[in-house]
Structure formats: structure tokens, C-alpha cells
Design a protein around this motif. Structure first.
Motif, PDB file in Angstrom:
ATOM      1  N   LYS A 135       0.823  -1.205   0.000  1.00 54.02           N
ATOM      2  CA  LYS A 135       0.000   0.000   0.000  1.00 54.02           C
ATOM      3  C   LYS A 135       0.861   1.260   0.000  1.00 54.02           C
ATOM      4  O   LYS A 135       0.477   2.300  -0.553  1.00 54.02           O
ATOM      5  CB  LYS A 135      -0.946  -0.001   1.195  1.00 54.02           C
ATOM      6  N   ASP A 136       2.044   1.168   0.592  1.00 54.22           N
ATOM      7  CA  ASP A 136       2.957   2.314   0.630  1.00 54.22           C
ATOM      8  C   ASP A 136       3.534   2.651  -0.749  1.00 54.22           C
ATOM      9  O   ASP A 136       4.169   3.700  -0.913  1.00 54.22           O
ATOM     10  CB  ASP A 136       4.129   2.038   1.589  1.00 54.22           C
ATOM     11  N   LEU A 137       3.325   1.778  -1.730  1.00 60.56           N
ATOM     12  CA  LEU A 137       3.825   2.035  -3.078  1.00 60.56           C
ATOM     13  C   LEU A 137       2.959   3.030  -3.851  1.00 60.56           C
ATOM     14  O   LEU A 137       3.252   3.325  -5.013  1.00 60.56           O
ATOM     15  CB  LEU A 137       3.911   0.726  -3.878  1.00 60.56           C
ATOM     16  N   ASP A 138       1.934   3.563  -3.232  1.00 61.98           N
ATOM     17  CA  ASP A 138       1.043   4.509  -3.910  1.00 61.98           C
ATOM     18  C   ASP A 138       1.853   5.660  -4.525  1.00 61.98           C
ATOM     19  O   ASP A 138       2.612   6.348  -3.840  1.00 61.98           O
ATOM     20  CB  ASP A 138       0.025   5.072  -2.913  1.00 61.98           C
ATOM     21  N   GLY A 155       1.131  -6.138 -11.462  1.00 60.72           N
ATOM     22  CA  GLY A 155       1.183  -4.894 -10.712  1.00 60.72           C
ATOM     23  C   GLY A 155      -0.168  -4.208 -10.644  1.00 60.72           C
ATOM     24  O   GLY A 155      -0.572  -3.704  -9.586  1.00 60.72           O
ATOM     25  N   ALA A 156      -0.875  -4.185 -11.765  1.00 61.45           N
ATOM     26  CA  ALA A 156      -2.169  -3.509 -11.822  1.00 61.45           C
ATOM     27  C   ALA A 156      -3.214  -4.208 -10.952  1.00 61.45           C
ATOM     28  O   ALA A 156      -4.029  -3.541 -10.295  1.00 61.45           O
ATOM     29  CB  ALA A 156      -2.646  -3.437 -13.267  1.00 61.45           C
ATOM     30  N   LYS A 157      -3.194  -5.539 -10.947  1.00 62.78           N
ATOM     31  CA  LYS A 157      -4.163  -6.271 -10.121  1.00 62.78           C
ATOM     32  C   LYS A 157      -3.919  -6.006  -8.635  1.00 62.78           C
ATOM     33  O   LYS A 157      -4.859  -5.831  -7.859  1.00 62.78           O
ATOM     34  CB  LYS A 157      -4.073  -7.768 -10.418  1.00 62.78           C
ATOM     35  N   MET A 158      -2.657  -5.966  -8.240  1.00 67.30           N
ATOM     36  CA  MET A 158      -2.332  -5.656  -6.853  1.00 67.30           C
ATOM     37  C   MET A 158      -2.744  -4.231  -6.510  1.00 67.30           C
ATOM     38  O   MET A 158      -3.333  -3.964  -5.452  1.00 67.30           O
ATOM     39  CB  MET A 158      -0.844  -5.870  -6.612  1.00 67.30           C
ATOM     40  N   ALA A 159      -2.440  -3.284  -7.403  1.00 71.50           N
ATOM     41  CA  ALA A 159      -2.763  -1.878  -7.149  1.00 71.50           C
ATOM     42  C   ALA A 159      -4.262  -1.674  -6.995  1.00 71.50           C
ATOM     43  O   ALA A 159      -4.708  -0.917  -6.121  1.00 71.50           O
ATOM     44  CB  ALA A 159      -2.216  -1.013  -8.281  1.00 71.50           C
ATOM     45  N   ALA A 160      -5.040  -2.343  -7.830  1.00 72.41           N
ATOM     46  CA  ALA A 160      -6.497  -2.219  -7.732  1.00 72.41           C
ATOM     47  C   ALA A 160      -6.999  -2.749  -6.398  1.00 72.41           C
ATOM     48  O   ALA A 160      -7.872  -2.144  -5.764  1.00 72.41           O
ATOM     49  CB  ALA A 160      -7.158  -2.963  -8.897  1.00 72.41           C
ATOM     50  N   SER A 212      -0.151 -14.749  -5.479  1.00 75.51           N
ATOM     51  CA  SER A 212      -1.341 -15.579  -5.313  1.00 75.51           C
ATOM     52  C   SER A 212      -2.366 -14.971  -4.366  1.00 75.51           C
ATOM     53  O   SER A 212      -3.552 -15.300  -4.436  1.00 75.51           O
ATOM     54  CB  SER A 212      -0.951 -16.973  -4.814  1.00 75.51           C
ATOM     55  N   ASP A 213      -1.926 -14.068  -3.483  1.00 75.05           N
ATOM     56  CA  ASP A 213      -2.868 -13.408  -2.582  1.00 75.05           C
ATOM     57  C   ASP A 213      -3.760 -12.425  -3.337  1.00 75.05           C
ATOM     58  O   ASP A 213      -4.864 -12.098  -2.878  1.00 75.05           O
ATOM     59  CB  ASP A 213      -2.124 -12.654  -1.482  1.00 75.05           C
ATOM     60  N   TYR A 214      -3.294 -11.945  -4.459  1.00 75.05           N
ATOM     61  CA  TYR A 214      -4.029 -10.952  -5.239  1.00 75.05           C
ATOM     62  C   TYR A 214      -4.620 -11.528  -6.518  1.00 75.05           C
ATOM     63  O   TYR A 214      -5.601 -10.999  -7.046  1.00 75.05           O
ATOM     64  CB  TYR A 214      -3.100  -9.784  -5.583  1.00 75.05           C
ATOM     65  N   ILE A 215      -4.003 -12.587  -7.032  1.00 71.27           N
ATOM     66  CA  ILE A 215      -4.496 -13.225  -8.262  1.00 71.27           C
ATOM     67  C   ILE A 215      -4.558 -14.734  -8.020  1.00 71.27           C
ATOM     68  O   ILE A 215      -3.662 -15.483  -8.421  1.00 71.27           O
ATOM     69  CB  ILE A 215      -3.593 -12.917  -9.471  1.00 71.27           C
ATOM     70  N   PRO A 216      -5.589 -15.211  -7.347  1.00 70.67           N
ATOM     71  CA  PRO A 216      -5.683 -16.650  -7.066  1.00 70.67           C
ATOM     72  C   PRO A 216      -5.777 -17.460  -8.363  1.00 70.67           C
ATOM     73  O   PRO A 216      -6.407 -17.041  -9.339  1.00 70.67           O
ATOM     74  CB  PRO A 216      -6.993 -16.775  -6.261  1.00 70.67           C
ATOM     75  N   ASP A 217      -5.121 -18.625  -8.361  1.00 70.16           N
ATOM     76  CA  ASP A 217      -5.197 -19.555  -9.498  1.00 70.16           C
ATOM     77  C   ASP A 217      -4.747 -18.904 -10.813  1.00 70.16           C
ATOM     78  O   ASP A 217      -5.227 -19.247 -11.895  1.00 70.16           O
ATOM     79  CB  ASP A 217      -6.610 -20.122  -9.658  1.00 70.16           C
ATOM     80  N   TYR A 218      -3.801 -17.999 -10.720  1.00 69.90           N
ATOM     81  CA  TYR A 218      -3.289 -17.290 -11.895  1.00 69.90           C
ATOM     82  C   TYR A 218      -2.594 -18.252 -12.845  1.00 69.90           C
ATOM     83  O   TYR A 218      -1.640 -18.930 -12.477  1.00 69.90           O
ATOM     84  CB  TYR A 218      -2.327 -16.204 -11.412  1.00 69.90           C
TER      85      TYR A 218
END
Length: 337
Positions: A135-138, A155-160, A212-218
Motif C-alpha cells: 500500500k505504501d507504493l502509492d 502490478g495492476a491487479k495488486m494496485a487495484a 497468489s494473494d491478489y491473483i488466485p489460481d493465476y
């Protein structure tokens, strides 16, 4: 069907169930084919199939052709210089599929619960300056090879999910990104564990999250070929998937399930990966790179659709492209549909 030479393909890039028996035509002809690969552990299915004769058993005389990056490999498939390969879905890959040049026919590397996977990283310079969490990467610089790459997607999926904005910084090659992370020119990145872990231990950066915490089953990488092979060379394509899938099974047995000799498998992979290091120094990185390769080249169709939808939402590919344009789902088992 549009026939692409290498020049045309490069221009475009700018803008299973595995077969249960041998495919008779390929077996009868001892068909010569080229298989594209990167010198990553995630390409071990092809290495093992070659070394243990599984491609030969499927009636194929395979030459492995190595690339430095995924994009040139996609171009080589489109132009007919290479027959089959494994790579991540990118905007360029989707655009080539839209032009009738390539088809995704199966799955390879995948994120799976319980198996250590790709990591989100913060550079040490940024971490010491107080950027401790994702979150500090904003508003900070996030490294990608190029717009429309899998790094961009991750990166975009995590940022969203975190509700932040990132400044995506294209650096073209993984080596350049590593250098930029070490020198603090960029703040964040994501990469496979065999690269993330040793450099984190050396203090180059800090691992602060799992992809995997942000994009499960990627579905990280896919098996793909030319649209012509997918449509008109069914026996050949089934034979390739048969040999490849046997290699994947051996990899899982040794590196994940513990039912086969891991040392022997590391020796085999070392012939292709970290060849500039002695075996004792290469082994930890090979082991750290262990992730799931899809059994039978099964393809997570829901993940592929999510990736396609994201590229479209970002205006990186045409909004009218459908999943059927990108994927031929007739060769392998599909998941998540």
C-alpha cells in the motif's frame, strides 16, 4: 488465414487432456519440430521430455530453440520459425492471436495454494525510506518489462486491490529491472521465487507479498502454437502435448510431490538452467523456482479470460477480441469455466 513472416510478426507485436495415445502421423514421420524455451525452471516440462525421450516416444524429433525473452518467442511462432512454446499472456500475444497467427492450446506455470509462488518486492532503498508495504507504493515506480506484459498485469491487479496508483516503468529486460531495483531507481516489482528469494536474502530488496494473494489460481504461462498447427496439425499437436505432459508429470513427482528423486531432477534441469554456475550453487535456485506446472497442460480458462478482460479494459488490445480468438480449448482439460 493470414501468413506472417518475421518482419510482419514483429510489426504486429508493436501495436488435457493430453493425448492418450501416440499420434500416428507424427510417429510415422518422426516429425522434426522446433520448441521454443527460456532457460527458466518453468520450462522444465520441455527439458525433461527432451532428455528422457518423451518427445521421441511421441514420434517427434525435437530441437529446442532458446530465447532471451517471451516476446521474440511469440514472434517466432507467428512467423513459423518455431512450432510450439510456452510463455505468459501479453498484449502482444493477444494481438497476434487477433491477426490469426497463434493460438493458446494449454496451460503451464500456475499459482497454486500451498506452493510458494511469485513475490511482490520493494527495493531496499525504498524500504529503508519507509515504504514497507504494498500500500505504501502509492504513486511510486513499479518495474515492468513493457506495457502489456505479465508484470504490468500483476502490478495492476495488486494496485487495484490495494486502492493505490502505480507509475509503471518499462525497462525491457529482467536483468535491467534487477539492476534498477538494486540501485533504487524503481520501488516495486514482482518476480518468480528463484529470482526473488536469493536476492532478498542478499539484501537487494524485500519480499512483501505473494502474487497468489491478489491473483488466485493465476495461469502464469500457457502452451501455444501457430493457428495453422492448432487447426490443421492435430496429430502433431497432440503428440507434442503428450510428450510435454509426461515431462511435467516427472517434474511434479520430483520437485513437488516427493515421489521421485529430486537430486536427479536438479541434475537434469541444470543442463539448461543456471549453466554458468556449478551444480552446488545452481541447485538452491532451481529448487527455489519450484512452482506448479499444469498436469496434462490443463488450462485455467477463467484466469485467461480475466487477463484478456484486463488488457481490454486498459486499451492495450482490441475490445472486440473474444476468448475463442485467443484459445483453442479442444486439446486439454479446461478449469474455471
Amino acid at each position: 488465414m493470414m501468413k506472417l513472416n518475421r518482419r510482419k510478426a514483429l510489426a504486429l507485436m508493436g501495436g488435457t487432456v493430453a493425448a492418450t495415445g501416440l499420434a500416428a502421423p507424427a510417429l510415422a514421420q518422426n516429425k522434426k519440430i522446433k520448441v521454443g524455451a527460456l532457460r527458466f525452471t518453468s520450462h522444465s516440462g520441455s527439458f525433461i521430455a527432451q532428455e528422457r525421450g518423451y518427445f521421441a516416444d511421441a514420434g517427434l524429433d525435437v530441437e529446442l530453440e532458446f530465447f532471451q525473452a517471451a516476446q521474440p518467442m511469440a514472434v517466432a511462432i507467428a512467423s513459423g520459425d518455431v512450432d510450439y512454446a510456452v510463455t505468459a499472456i501479453s498484449g502482444g500475444l493477444i494481438s497476434l492471436a487477433d491477426k490469426g497467427a497463434i493460438k493458446v492450446i494449454g496451460g503451464a506455470l500456475t499459482e497454486e495454494d500451498g506452493i510458494d509462488g511469485q513475490k511482490y518486492l520493494i527495493s531496499d532503498a525504498s524500504y529503508q525510506a519507509g515504504i514497507k508495504t504494498l500500500k505504501d507504493l502509492d504513486g511510486k515506480k513499479y518495474a515492468v518489462t513493457q506495457a502489456g506484459s505479465s508484470f504490468h498485469y500483476m502490478g495492476a491487479k495488486m494496485a487495484a486491490a490495494e486502492g493505490i496508483n502505480l507509475s509503471f516503468t518499462p525497462l525491457q529486460k529482467v536483468g535491467a529491472i534487477i539492476g534498477a531495483m538494486k540501485s533504487g531507481q524503481v520501488d516495486g516489482w514482482s518476480i518468480v521465487p528463484h529470482i526473488a528469494k536469493p536476492l532478498a536474502a542478499a539484501g537487494a530488496w524485500h519480499m512483501v507479498g505473494n502474487v497468489s494473494d491478489y491473483i488466485p489460481d493465476y495461469q502464469v504461462t500457457t502452451v501455444f502454437t501457430s493457428a495453422n498447427n492448432a487447426a490443421k496439425e492435430r496429430g502433431l499437436t497432440e503428440s507434442f502435448l503428450q510428450g510435454f505432459s509426461r515431462g511435467v508429470d516427472d517434474y511434479a513427482a520430483a520437485m513437488i510431490d516427493g515421489t521421485a528423486d529430486q537430486d536427479e531432477m536438479v541434475d537434469l534441469i541444470h543442463k539448461y538452467v543456471y549453466t554458468d554456475r556449478p551444480r552446488e550453487k545452481a541447485a538452491p535456485s532451481i529448487i527455489n523456482g519450484t512452482m506448479r506446472l499444469s498436469q496434462g497442460a490443463a488450462l485455467n480458462i477463467a484466469s485467461v479470460q480475466d487477463q484478456l478482460s484486463w488488457f481490454q479494459s486498459e486499451g492495450l488490445v482490441d475490445g472486440d477480441i473474444t476468448l475463442d480468438t485467443l484459445v483453442d480449448d479442444s486439446y486439454v482439460k479446461t478449469l474455471g469455466a
